[in-house]
Design a protein around this motif. Structure first.
Motif, PDB file in Angstrom:
ATOM      1  N   ILE A 206      -7.332 -14.418   5.600  1.00 23.40           N
ATOM      2  CA  ILE A 206      -6.866 -14.554   4.227  1.00 23.40           C
ATOM      3  C   ILE A 206      -6.643 -13.172   3.646  1.00 23.40           C
ATOM      4  O   ILE A 206      -5.746 -12.943   2.848  1.00 23.40           O
ATOM      5  CB  ILE A 206      -7.921 -15.268   3.356  1.00 23.40           C
TER       6      ILE A 206
ATOM      7  N   GLY B 236      -7.936  -5.343   4.917  1.00 24.43           N
ATOM      8  CA  GLY B 236      -7.799  -4.044   4.270  1.00 24.43           C
ATOM      9  C   GLY B 236      -8.602  -2.969   4.962  1.00 24.43           C
ATOM     10  O   GLY B 236      -9.132  -3.170   6.066  1.00 24.43           O
TER      11      GLY B 236
ATOM     12  N   GLY C 288      -3.380 -12.933   1.160  1.00 26.20           N
ATOM     13  CA  GLY C 288      -2.204 -13.796   1.124  1.00 26.20           C
ATOM     14  C   GLY C 288      -2.462 -14.957   0.182  1.00 26.20           C
ATOM     15  O   GLY C 288      -3.377 -15.749   0.409  1.00 26.20           O
TER      16      GLY C 288
ATOM     17  N   THR D  14       0.840  -1.204   0.000  1.00 22.76           N
ATOM     18  CA  THR D  14       0.000   0.000   0.000  1.00 22.76           C
ATOM     19  C   THR D  14       0.876   1.256   0.000  1.00 22.76           C
ATOM     20  O   THR D  14       0.643   2.196  -0.766  1.00 22.76           O
ATOM     21  CB  THR D  14      -0.927   0.002   1.227  1.00 22.76           C
TER      22      THR D  14
ATOM     23  N   PHE E  29      -7.247  -3.547  -0.139  1.00 30.43           N
ATOM     24  CA  PHE E  29      -7.025  -4.756   0.675  1.00 30.43           C
ATOM     25  C   PHE E  29      -5.869  -5.525   0.075  1.00 30.43           C
ATOM     26  O   PHE E  29      -5.447  -5.254  -1.058  1.00 30.43           O
ATOM     27  CB  PHE E  29      -8.279  -5.638   0.739  1.00 30.43           C
TER      28      PHE E  29
HETATM   29  P1  HAM Z   1      -2.005  -7.312   6.134  1.00 25.58           P
HETATM   30  O1  HAM Z   1      -3.200  -7.676   6.942  1.00 25.58           O
HETATM   31  O2  HAM Z   1      -0.735  -7.039   6.870  1.00 25.58           O
HETATM   32  O3  HAM Z   1      -2.428  -6.054   5.266  1.00 25.58           O
HETATM   33  O4  HAM Z   1      -1.733  -8.447   5.070  1.00 25.58           O
HETATM   34  C1  HAM Z   1      -2.734  -8.891   4.196  1.00 25.58           C
HETATM   35  C2  HAM Z   1      -2.724 -10.397   4.061  1.00 25.58           C
HETATM   36  O5  HAM Z   1      -1.421 -10.851   3.705  1.00 25.58           O
HETATM   37  C3  HAM Z   1      -3.027 -11.149   5.343  1.00 25.58           C
HETATM   38  O6  HAM Z   1      -4.420 -11.241   5.563  1.00 25.58           O
HETATM   39  C4  HAM Z   1      -2.432 -12.511   5.060  1.00 25.58           C
HETATM   40  O7  HAM Z   1      -3.305 -13.293   4.270  1.00 25.58           O
HETATM   41  C5  HAM Z   1      -1.220 -12.158   4.218  1.00 25.58           C
HETATM   42  N1  HAM Z   1      -0.005 -12.204   5.039  1.00 25.58           N
HETATM   43  C6  HAM Z   1       0.463 -11.255   5.875  1.00 25.58           C
HETATM   44  N2  HAM Z   1       1.613 -11.661   6.446  1.00 25.58           N
HETATM   45  C7  HAM Z   1       1.888 -12.882   5.964  1.00 25.58           C
HETATM   46  C8  HAM Z   1       2.944 -13.842   6.144  1.00 25.58           C
HETATM   47  N3  HAM Z   1       3.978 -13.590   6.947  1.00 25.58           N
HETATM   48  N4  HAM Z   1       2.880 -15.021   5.476  1.00 25.58           N
HETATM   49  C9  HAM Z   1       1.841 -15.281   4.646  1.00 25.58           C
HETATM   50  N5  HAM Z   1       0.822 -14.418   4.416  1.00 25.58           N
HETATM   51  C10 HAM Z   1       0.845 -13.245   5.073  1.00 25.58           C
HETATM   52  C11 HAM Z   1      -1.609  -5.411   4.375  1.00 25.58           C
HETATM   53  O8  HAM Z   1      -0.560  -5.847   3.991  1.00 25.58           O
HETATM   54  C12 HAM Z   1      -2.216  -4.142   3.818  1.00 25.58           C
HETATM   55  N6  HAM Z   1      -1.254  -3.542   2.887  1.00 25.58           N
HETATM   56  C13 HAM Z   1      -3.531  -4.439   3.131  1.00 25.58           C
HETATM   57  C14 HAM Z   1      -4.154  -3.212   2.541  1.00 25.58           C
HETATM   58  C15 HAM Z   1      -4.145  -2.850   1.245  1.00 25.58           C
HETATM   59  N7  HAM Z   1      -4.822  -2.292   3.209  1.00 25.58           N
HETATM   60  C16 HAM Z   1      -5.218  -1.363   2.378  1.00 25.58           C
HETATM   61  N8  HAM Z   1      -4.793  -1.676   1.183  1.00 25.58           N
END
Ligand code: HAM
Length: 426
Positions: free
Chosen positions: A280, A283, A306, A83, A303
């Motif tokens: 999963i 956002g 993963g 983001t 959002f």
């Molecule tokens: P986040 O909740 O940190 O949000 O990550 C979004 C998704 O990435 C999580 O729900 C999960 O499915 C996946 N994820 C996060 N960390 C890991 C990990 N270590 N291993 C595997 N999967 C992972 C964001 O990143 C924000 N940038 C979302 C966003 C976009 N908000 C507004 N725009």
């Protein structure tokens, strides 16, 4: 060391990679329908970008970033999320000068120094979307709908959309004080990180994964009761749109998300199929982020999901995903004189979009047939010295064992006709 990938990283090989390709294709189709265009940002950015946007007191910035100094003494960080990079690109490429809102999506690797376990990696892949330049609550509904629509199309059931509004900085100011005085009475029960969070950014306590902190957070006053009129009305409209779209959601007053840039609507989509790493997709809105990064006040929402978790949920839910792509044709060329003609025939087949291959290890006829079987070839075309002499090939359908001799120049056409001519686009 030499033959082991770093902890928390992995290779993605066939037949798993075909599943990834299938998902990526579905994702691109959905983004296309919802009128998003792709953005590809660098894998690393200036460290300061994430410190400023994700937030100094978040786990991501404090504990999870891969940060290094390059040979020019610049502090750089492998992107832990996209983001911030998208907002940086919006400003750098003057996307604000284009018709608003700007609707972007990305698929790519992110990096977090997290404790690896099922569904949690140090290099993982996200698909994400960002809409920058509109505060219309209908955009919030569209963003959530895109995810829900994609999941439904993939056959993913047992999902829950959790929704909350964390308001704007104004509503949060009043809430923060209220939360702090509540937490003061529970400091002893909090983990040491949360005791620091209590000082620096008490909202982060609501997001702590520690059981004892979750217990305290569960009883905390709800942010949603402190929303200002504008934030409350915005949230009501978002919910109204979701209801009219028949998107089921669950209000979760404790959902604050682990990144500092959020305002108003936040949401997560959790799968009951997944255990500990149930989220999963996550956002929300970030109406202050563009300004924080040096631009004009500009709202935004998005959002990320993963990809590994999406695949896990699909597999646990019993979805049938494509596997290894079989060969259309395996060409058995016997004897040195047949090799040239075989290469030419192979090239002609590939020009017609047939997935075709031959032996390159000088195997015997029997070994080549075995190999063709392993590669799940649908047809084997045999070209030996005798066939070459008579300008013919032998075509064998592997499933039935039926064989037919056809003139060399008709071989490609014959196979295409047998396959129904539809071989492209896999
Ligand atoms: P986040 O909740 O940190 O949000 O990550 C979004 C998704 O990435 C999580 O729900 C999960 O499915 C996946 N994820 C996060 N960390 C890991 C990990 N270590 N291993 C595997 N999967 C992972 C964001 O990143 C924000 N940038 C979302 C966003 C976009 N908000 C507004 N725009």
């Amino acid at each position: 060391m030499l033959t082991t990938a770093p902890r928390g990283t992995r290779d993605i090989l066939s037949p798993e990679v075909e599943k990834w390709q299938y998902l990526e294709e579905k994702i691109r189709q959905h983004c296309h329908r919802y009128a998003y265009s792709e953005i590809r940002t660098p894998i690393f950015e200036h460290t300061e970008l994430f410190q400023r946007s994700v937030g100094e007191t978040t786990d991501i910035v404090q504990k999870e970033m891969y940060t290094f100094q390059d040979r020019g003494d610049r502090w750089l960080t492998l992107r832990p999320e996209a983001t911030a990079s998208t907002v940086r690109a919006y400003l750098e490429n003057k996307l604000y000068a284009q018709p608003q809102p700007v609707k972007l999506y990305y698929i790519g690797p992110m990096f977090r120094y997290d404790r690896p376990q099922a569904g949690r990696y140090r290099q993982f892949y996200q698909f994400g979307i960002e809409v920058i330049g509109s505060q219309d609550p209908a955009v919030d509904a569209e963003v959530i709908l895109l995810a829900v629509h994609l999941f439904a199309d993939l056959g993913l059931r047992d999902l829950e959309v959790q929704l909350n509004s964390i308001g704007c900085p104004q509503c949060r100011r009043a809430y923060r004080q209220e939360l702090r005085s509540y937490l003061q009475g529970h400091l002893e029960e909090l983990c040491s990180d949360c005791r620091t969070r209590y000082e620096q950014n008490p909202l982060r306590v609501l997001d702590c994964k520690e059981e004892r902190c979750r217990k305290v957070a569960g009883e905390a006053p709800a942010l949603s009761s402190y929303l200002c009129q504008e934030c409350r009305e915005h949230f009501e409209l978002v919910q109204g749109y979701l209801q009219s779209l028949d998107v089921k959601y669950q209000l979760n007053p404790n959902l604050v998300r682990g990144l500092d840039y959020y305002t108003k609507t936040v949401f997560e989509i959790v799968s009951r199929e997944l255990g500990a790493q149930a989220a999963i997709c996550g956002g929300g809105r970030y109406d202050g982020l563009v300004e924080e990064c040096g631009g004009q006040p500009t709202p935004g929402i998005g959002f990320a999901l993963g990809m590994e978790r999406l695949l896990m949920a699909l597999e646990k839910g019993g979805s049938k995903l494509p596997g290894r792509a079989p060969l259309d044709v395996f060409l058995v060329a016997l004897g040195s004189r047949a090799q040239g003609a075989a290469l030419k025939l192979l090239y002609q087949m590939r020009q017609q979009n047939l997935r075709a291959d031959k032996d390159y290890l000088g195997r015997s006829l029997k070994a080549q047939m075995k190999y063709a079987d392993k590669k799940e070839a649908r047809y084997v075309v045999i070209l030996g010295e005798d066939e070459l002499e008579r300008n013919v090939v032998l075509i064998r359908e592997m499933a039935t064992g039926e064989q037919e001799e056809v003139p060399l120049e008709e071989a490609v056409e014959k196979i295409l006709a047998e396959l129904g001519g539809v071989t492209d686009g896999r």
